[in-house]
Design a protein around this motif. Structure first.
Motif: not given
Length: 208
Positions: A166, A179, A181, A183, A188-191, A208
């Motif tokens: 995180c 922002i 992330w 990983d 990779k996930h962006r929030y 999300q």
């Protein structure tokens, strides 16, 4: 007391926060609890935890749901029977629930000096912009913890590490939005994340 604060970050998402000033006896009145839920409440050794747990059921009621509408999966993640996404948190005298059409996670924490002792367990990339000498160091650490806890709740994946997986981008000086992330396993996930501070507590929600 009634709902302490309501936040609507978008048209599909609503957050409600409760300040727990009521007694256990008051909070358990007029609640329809499943037998397993009542058993869980009665088995709690701390009245503070009982009150926090029951206040969450009052927040569900404020959303138009009952305890029967809520269930948990094998990872402990809460779900609603109608398919809406939900995340739950409580800490000392505050609790909160977010309900959304999209995946969400929330957390609330009391700002305490002892967070400095465990910072090494959840801070990695963030050390590049943290200032231990700053007056708001404890508050900033608490923000980072809340954001990562929010990510952990929405991702709901065993093995996810606050420190390794995180990442929280610095908050700008004029906003409490940032922002973050995840990983994890080469993906990779962006929030989008927002934080609030009130009465010595920090609250964060990730979308999300």
């Amino acid at each position: 007391m009634p709902v302490y604060k309501t936040i609507s970050p978008n048209s599909q998402t609503t957050v409600k926060i409760w300040k727990i000033t009521e007694s256990y006896d008051f909070l358990i009145q007029d609640l329809e609890l499943k037998p397993e839920t009542l058993k869980r409440v009665l088995g709690m050794k701390s009245e503070l935890h009982q009150r926090g747990f029951l206040s969450v059921r009052h927040l569900l009621k404020a959303f138009g749901y009952t305890d029967a509408d809520l269930f948990y999966d094998q990872h402990g993640k809460p779900h609603l029977k109608d398919g809406k996404q939900i995340s739950i948190t409580h800490s000392f005298i505050f609790s909160a629930v977010v309900i959304s059409d999209g995946i969400v996670g929330i957390d609330i924490e009391k700002q305490r000096e002892k967070i400095k002792v465990i910072a090494h367990k959840f801070v990695d990339y963030e050390i590049n912009y943290l200032n231990e000498a700053a007056n708001d160091y404890v508050q900033y650490l608490t923000k980072i913890w809340c954001v990562k806890e929010s990510l952990y709740k929405l991702f709901a994946t065993p093995g996810l590490s606050f420190k390794q997986h995180c990442l929280v981008i610095p908050f700008s000086s004029d906003t409490d939005d940032t922002i973050a992330w995840i990983d994890y396993k080469n993906k990779k996930h962006r929030y989008n994340v927002a934080c609030l501070e009130f009465e010595g507590f920090t609250f964060a929600y990730a979308i999300q």
